[in-house]
Design an enzyme around this catalytic site. Structure first.
Site, PDB file in Angstrom:
ATOM      1  N   ASP A 133      -0.215  28.027 -25.041  1.00 44.19           N
ATOM      2  CA  ASP A 133       1.218  28.204 -24.829  1.00 44.19           C
ATOM      3  C   ASP A 133       1.585  27.993 -23.370  1.00 44.19           C
ATOM      4  OD1 ASP A 133      -0.062  30.564 -24.025  1.00 44.19           O
ATOM      5  OD2 ASP A 133       1.066  31.875 -25.330  1.00 44.19           O
ATOM      6  N   ASN A 138       3.824  43.266 -29.430  1.00 43.50           N
ATOM      7  CA  ASN A 138       4.638  43.132 -30.648  1.00 43.50           C
ATOM      8  C   ASN A 138       3.922  42.308 -31.716  1.00 43.50           C
ATOM      9  OD1 ASN A 138       4.779  40.545 -29.681  1.00 43.50           O
ATOM     10  ND2 ASN A 138       7.000  40.498 -29.400  1.00 43.50           N
ATOM     11  N   HIS A 163       2.433  39.348 -31.217  1.00 46.28           N
ATOM     12  CA  HIS A 163       2.439  37.884 -31.095  1.00 46.28           C
ATOM     13  C   HIS A 163       1.043  37.356 -30.769  1.00 46.28           C
ATOM     14  CE1 HIS A 163       3.794  38.074 -26.579  1.00 46.28           C
ATOM     15  NE2 HIS A 163       2.530  37.726 -26.588  1.00 46.28           N
ATOM     16  N   GLU A 194       6.246  34.656 -31.735  1.00 45.25           N
ATOM     17  CA  GLU A 194       6.869  35.973 -31.753  1.00 45.25           C
ATOM     18  C   GLU A 194       7.145  36.413 -33.197  1.00 45.25           C
ATOM     19  OE1 GLU A 194       6.891  37.712 -29.102  1.00 45.25           O
ATOM     20  OE2 GLU A 194       8.243  36.980 -27.543  1.00 45.25           O
TER      21      GLU A 194
HETATM   22  C1  GLP Z   1       1.396  36.506 -23.315  1.00 42.87           C
HETATM   23  C2  GLP Z   1       0.789  35.204 -23.844  1.00 42.87           C
HETATM   24  C3  GLP Z   1      -0.214  35.459 -24.915  1.00 42.87           C
HETATM   25  C4  GLP Z   1      -1.112  36.603 -24.496  1.00 42.87           C
HETATM   26  C5  GLP Z   1      -0.322  37.888 -24.462  1.00 42.87           C
HETATM   27  C6  GLP Z   1      -1.095  39.116 -24.028  1.00 42.87           C
HETATM   28  O1  GLP Z   1       2.733  36.606 -23.640  1.00 42.87           O
HETATM   29  N1  GLP Z   1       1.765  34.279 -24.326  1.00 42.87           N
HETATM   30  O2  GLP Z   1      -0.937  34.259 -25.168  1.00 42.87           O
HETATM   31  O3  GLP Z   1      -2.144  36.729 -25.423  1.00 42.87           O
HETATM   32  O4  GLP Z   1       0.858  37.732 -23.733  1.00 42.87           O
HETATM   33  O5  GLP Z   1      -1.174  39.212 -22.639  1.00 42.87           O
HETATM   34  P1  GLP Z   1      -2.097  40.285 -21.917  1.00 42.87           P
HETATM   35  O6  GLP Z   1      -3.499  39.849 -22.167  1.00 42.87           O
HETATM   36  O7  GLP Z   1      -1.729  40.177 -20.468  1.00 42.87           O
HETATM   37  O8  GLP Z   1      -1.795  41.601 -22.507  1.00 42.87           O
END
Ligand code: GLP
Length: 241
Positions: free
Chosen positions: A67, A136, A138, A143
């Site tokens: 992403d 949430n 995702h 989302e």
């Molecule tokens: C972001 C990314 C995801 C990631 C998630 C968790 O929004 N788009 O690909 O897995 O959040 O992030 P973190 O590992 O910092 O909790």
């Protein structure tokens, strides 16, 4: 689903790194989708250290990102592309033409999305999707409510996601309103999935996955029933603890 609980940040990163090293030993030219966020940082550091020590070869695999922020180009240090280069892809043994990163600033974002899917397809599909998890539920930027059958596409980011991601920047970077994300279909089609779950904010989302019922409000539940899903999770998130 193979579920593994780890007792420390070190053990969490070690376990994920040994999983990926095992895959690379078996399938050196694996096509791997990479997540951003705090969760995989330890994994990336370990893979680079293993590569420097000659214990894992990163050079034959192909790497794509899951992403990106819409409107943010790869040269911008806030981009996911730049994050992945800093933490992992700048490893000396990864050839430039083995990397395909989304361009969030592409003038034609639909064409960029289609090119990402085409690149993955041309490489033979994903051998491994490494995933973090949003609070949430995702996965990548899919989302809650996102279609599960779309290819790489643009999604509006929720306020919760924008706030969670803004916390990583002390310089006032305003998290864009939209993300560009690989779709759930391609993630689900990966021959293996490694889901990394760390942090108390993920407890409810992990609980939804463990409940075992696909639920569009919790995108991670799209992984229910995946034939080769490994979940490495913080033992603090163990139900009942
Ligand atoms: C972001 C990314 C995801 C990631 C998630 C968790 O929004 N788009 O690909 O897995 O959040 O992030 P973190 O590992 O910092 O909790």
């Amino acid at each position: 689903m193979q579920l593994e609980w780890t007792d420390s940040g070190e053990a969490f990163a070690d376990r994920a790194a040994s999983y990926v090293a095992g895959l690379l030993a078996e399938t050196p030219a694996a096509v791997i989708a990479l997540p951003t966020g705090s969760t995989p940082v330890g994994l990336y550091g370990r893979l680079r250290a293993l590569a420097s020590a000659g214990k894992v070869a990163l050079s034959s695999a192909r790497y794509v990102n899951l992403d990106e922020y819409v409107g943010v180009g790869p040269a911008d240090p806030h981009s996911f592309a730049a994050f992945l280069r800093r933490h992992f892809l700048d490893a000396p043994d990864i050839p430039a033409d083995h990397i395909r990163l989304l361009r969030g600033d592409a003038p034609d974002i639909a064409a960029e999305a289609a090119a990402h899917d085409a690149a993955v397809a041309a490489w033979g599909g994903l051998d491994l999707a490494i995933l973090g998890l949003g609070g949430n539920g995702h996965i990548a930027f899919n989302e809650p409510g996102t279609r599960w059958d779309a290819g790489t596409h643009v999604v509006p980011l929720t306020e919760a996601t924008r706030a969670a991601n803004a916390a990583y920047f002390a310089d006032g970077f305003v998290v864009p309103s939209h993300g560009l994300t690989m779709g759930i279909g391609m993630i689900r089609a990966a021959r293996r999935v490694l889901l990394m779950v760390s942090g108390r904010a993920k407890a409810e989302a992990l609980g939804a996955l463990l409940a075992g019922e696909p639920d569009r409000d919790w995108p991670v539940t799209a992984l229910c029933g995946h034939p080769a899903l490994t979940v490495v999770a913080d033992a603090a998130l163990r139900p009942g603890r």
